[in-house]
Design a protein around this motif. Sequence first.
Motif, PDB file in Angstrom:
ATOM      1  N   HIS A 135      26.362 -48.328  60.163  1.00  0.00           N
ATOM      2  CA  HIS A 135      26.598 -46.996  60.723  1.00  0.00           C
ATOM      3  C   HIS A 135      28.027 -46.537  60.434  1.00  0.00           C
ATOM      4  O   HIS A 135      28.256 -45.367  60.113  1.00  0.00           O
ATOM      5  N   ASP A 136      28.987 -47.461  60.507  1.00  0.00           N
ATOM      6  CA  ASP A 136      30.365 -47.097  60.192  1.00  0.00           C
ATOM      7  C   ASP A 136      30.520 -46.776  58.712  1.00  0.00           C
ATOM      8  O   ASP A 136      31.232 -45.839  58.338  1.00  0.00           O
ATOM      9  N   VAL A 137      29.848 -47.555  57.871  1.00  0.00           N
ATOM     10  CA  VAL A 137      29.942 -47.323  56.425  1.00  0.00           C
ATOM     11  C   VAL A 137      29.389 -45.955  56.067  1.00  0.00           C
ATOM     12  O   VAL A 137      30.021 -45.177  55.340  1.00  0.00           O
ATOM     13  N   LYS A 138      28.211 -45.643  56.579  1.00  0.00           N
ATOM     14  CA  LYS A 138      27.596 -44.357  56.244  1.00  0.00           C
ATOM     15  C   LYS A 138      28.417 -43.193  56.788  1.00  0.00           C
ATOM     16  O   LYS A 138      28.553 -42.165  56.124  1.00  0.00           O
ATOM     17  N   ARG A 139      28.990 -43.357  57.968  1.00  0.00           N
ATOM     18  CA  ARG A 139      29.796 -42.288  58.532  1.00  0.00           C
ATOM     19  C   ARG A 139      31.070 -42.080  57.718  1.00  0.00           C
ATOM     20  O   ARG A 139      31.466 -40.948  57.425  1.00  0.00           O
ATOM     21  N   GLU A 140      31.699 -43.189  57.309  1.00  0.00           N
ATOM     22  CA  GLU A 140      32.933 -43.075  56.533  1.00  0.00           C
ATOM     23  C   GLU A 140      32.667 -42.514  55.146  1.00  0.00           C
ATOM     24  O   GLU A 140      33.414 -41.679  54.640  1.00  0.00           O
ATOM     25  N   LEU A 141      31.562 -42.968  54.525  1.00  0.00           N
ATOM     26  CA  LEU A 141      31.265 -42.491  53.180  1.00  0.00           C
ATOM     27  C   LEU A 141      30.887 -41.017  53.188  1.00  0.00           C
ATOM     28  O   LEU A 141      31.248 -40.264  52.279  1.00  0.00           O
ATOM     29  N   CYS A 142      30.127 -40.595  54.189  1.00  0.00           N
ATOM     30  CA  CYS A 142      29.711 -39.196  54.234  1.00  0.00           C
ATOM     31  C   CYS A 142      30.860 -38.270  54.626  1.00  0.00           C
ATOM     32  O   CYS A 142      30.888 -37.118  54.237  1.00  0.00           O
ATOM     33  N   SER A 143      31.793 -38.782  55.435  1.00  0.00           N
ATOM     34  CA  SER A 143      32.896 -37.936  55.883  1.00  0.00           C
ATOM     35  C   SER A 143      34.066 -37.940  54.915  1.00  0.00           C
ATOM     36  O   SER A 143      34.924 -37.062  54.965  1.00  0.00           O
ATOM     37  N   SER A 144      34.106 -38.938  54.024  1.00  0.00           N
ATOM     38  CA  SER A 144      35.229 -39.016  53.089  1.00  0.00           C
ATOM     39  C   SER A 144      35.080 -37.983  51.997  1.00  0.00           C
ATOM     40  O   SER A 144      33.987 -37.592  51.620  1.00  0.00           O
ATOM     41  N   ARG A 145      36.191 -37.541  51.464  1.00  0.00           N
ATOM     42  CA  ARG A 145      36.200 -36.620  50.341  1.00  0.00           C
ATOM     43  C   ARG A 145      36.777 -37.326  49.148  1.00  0.00           C
ATOM     44  O   ARG A 145      37.419 -38.348  49.276  1.00  0.00           O
ATOM     45  N   LEU A 660      37.012 -49.234  45.094  1.00  0.00           N
ATOM     46  CA  LEU A 660      36.973 -48.635  46.416  1.00  0.00           C
ATOM     47  C   LEU A 660      35.550 -48.227  46.759  1.00  0.00           C
ATOM     48  O   LEU A 660      34.820 -47.716  45.936  1.00  0.00           O
ATOM     49  N   LYS A 661      35.177 -48.454  47.986  1.00  0.00           N
ATOM     50  CA  LYS A 661      33.852 -48.149  48.505  1.00  0.00           C
ATOM     51  C   LYS A 661      32.762 -48.968  47.825  1.00  0.00           C
ATOM     52  O   LYS A 661      31.606 -48.566  47.820  1.00  0.00           O
ATOM     53  N   VAL A 662      33.117 -50.085  47.241  1.00  0.00           N
ATOM     54  CA  VAL A 662      32.118 -51.012  46.722  1.00  0.00           C
ATOM     55  C   VAL A 662      31.796 -51.990  47.836  1.00  0.00           C
ATOM     56  O   VAL A 662      32.687 -52.565  48.443  1.00  0.00           O
ATOM     57  N   CYS A 663      30.503 -52.175  48.107  1.00  0.00           N
ATOM     58  CA  CYS A 663      30.076 -53.052  49.192  1.00  0.00           C
ATOM     59  C   CYS A 663      29.170 -54.152  48.654  1.00  0.00           C
ATOM     60  O   CYS A 663      28.543 -54.001  47.605  1.00  0.00           O
ATOM     61  N   ASP A 664      29.116 -55.253  49.385  1.00  0.00           N
ATOM     62  CA  ASP A 664      28.262 -56.385  49.042  1.00  0.00           C
ATOM     63  C   ASP A 664      27.381 -56.727  50.234  1.00  0.00           C
ATOM     64  O   ASP A 664      27.749 -56.478  51.393  1.00  0.00           O
TER      65      ASP A 664
END
Length: 711
Positions: A135-145, A660-664
């Motif tokens: 949930h934090d990842v999706k919120r940060e990715l969607c809110s980031s520019r 950046l923003k690469v996840c495993d």
Amino acid sequence: LPMAFRDVNARRHIGLQQLSSLASTGRTFLGPMKSHKFIVDEITNQSTLICSAVRLIESLDLTSAVGQLLNETIQAQNKEFKTGMSTLLFLVGAWSNAVVECLQQNVPIPAIVSVMTEGLNSCCDRIQCLQISIHDVKRELCSSRVRPKAFESKTGQVGRDGLTNPWNFLCFQRDISATEEIIPINSCSHQGDDCNFNKCLVSPLAGFGSVASVVKPVGDKSSSALFGSGVTASSCITRKLTHSRHFSTPGKSRFSSQQCNFQGYLSGPSADLCGCCGLGHLAVALSHGNQTSVKLLQSIAAYQQERAECSASSQINIAEIVTCCVLGLPESYSCVSPGFVTLVSPEHATVIKQFADKPLRILLMDGDLTEQYRHLGFNRPRNVRTILEHPNPQGGREGDVWLSRMSDILMSFEVNLVLVKGNVCKNFMERCIANRILVIGCVARDVLCAFGAATGAQAVTYLSQLNAACIGNGARAELWKASDGRAVDLGELVPARISAGGIALLTAVLTTALPSKAQLLEDQFWTLLYRLHHALKDEKVFPGGGAVELLCLSHIQALAEQPRRPGKDKAVRELPGPWLAEYKSIVLQALASGWKQYLSVVLCNTAKASSELEAGASVDHHLQKAAACGSPSAYILGEFRRGGVLRGGSDPFPDQVTDLKVCDNVTAKTEAWRRALDLVLLVLQTDAEIITGPRRNQILNSPVSSEFMFL
């Protein structure tokens, strides 16, 4: 039987050497910029392009016991996770070499096993602090520019980042021509290295809080921005800038003018690259640079979330997804189509054309459609030998009676379409084609279930069981069409689409002009799909780009430097036994060497270091900075948010933000580590190789015959 005996547990340990040799073949598979390999069949002279440890191991001649163990370990990882096999293969080789070095220093085998096992368990506990909630990842990715990136000018030539950064054109891919201008950014939400005011190329995956620049056609007055700003883009031409006309989508090809509905039948919400609830961005973060699969998966996520009315679960239903590889078209034609897309013969294509969009009566068969097929568990009567099951007193060819009976059954129920889980008798197939009945074999069980739910059909095992209640209605069949509306006729096989109203099934149509690349594209798609599936299942991910491995190195370094006498510190008590104290530092350093080699090879493969020596020095530099920070985990997370963990002056393209923003995945990564170490320790504790059977002469004539003792 003759039997040969060989002692493998010498200091050089033959089994570990074999593991190291086999694992060394997959070094180039690490990191986002993998090197492909060609596998050539000596019998047919056909070649296949591979880029995964699974396909590599399947192609090797693994006749040794160690090779078979390695194959079983990788297959187990692939069966459960579909990802992490390249990491597993590499660590098997790295830790095998490390254990051999321990043996050469006279470290007892029990000490190696105990310390390495406890060290890995301690690392797995330590890295839990790096886990990030979905949930934090999706919120940060969607809110980031997106952060501004380098761009040359209006001349139509993109700077070096446009050719080397795989993230630059993931979400909003545009061809930059002389008729387009750059709208610069005059303000930024924060200062520092993360914001460069003089560079303005779109990079969708930049750091938190930075502001995007937008590439916009001259004269276009419509508002255009990236996701997270509340404004949608005015257009979305899915073209890519590439430097290979074979292994990527041609930038100026006549095939590359596809619109943002991904060339399938999905439009509307499916074109939203953000996806519902941020799944689109999460897929990008887990893609590791796989652009083609990202677009397909984003479309699938949007479609499934629309069907689920954006439920809170946000899960990807893998059972509703199948793939179909279509050869002869560029990769830009890859798309997602509702229903079941499969390849059929030209004769079947003729039957499909005759249906002309009329609703079809469908039959599902859970087995083979052959005269000899019997269901699993079928037992024939004992002491009875069957000479002929269906005697034909009127003569004729064997099986003609069965063919006639089965054809009559289908025609009596007016069946137009038959989907068969198993194989179909060739003669029966020909008879069905003559009667304008479409029969498709080797259909997955999930496909049968999807059509059963959509049409009301009930699967039967034998045609003799058929009744009116088993027949489904409302199915449709047509030739699959490309995005420009034309049907595709590739000669030997023709793609066809079978659908039904309200069916949940989706087909990812993977197109390529190279037959040898078809398997590669399919593997990459399923890998990304399962990464997203496991991320949603775990509800957490790890930061990528080497963050987890770097923390493991830092933690192991701290454990190795601790005093030998146990104290009150929990980390010290994790390695019990006073007799282990003498060898603890040596074995822990050997364990750490595997992760250090892993990071070094990734840096080399991504051209961030010219040699493994330089890469190792870069890793050591970050370890020193993490130790000086006082909190290695805080340092690593900070570096991750700033632009990637393993950055530095050795990076040939320091302005890139590829990490950046690469996840495993969490579970897949740690299980790959455990399986790799378990295999190495299993081979380590094997003290002999015993070969039985009539192979005495073969062993005697082999180069290693002196190592065997015949019993």
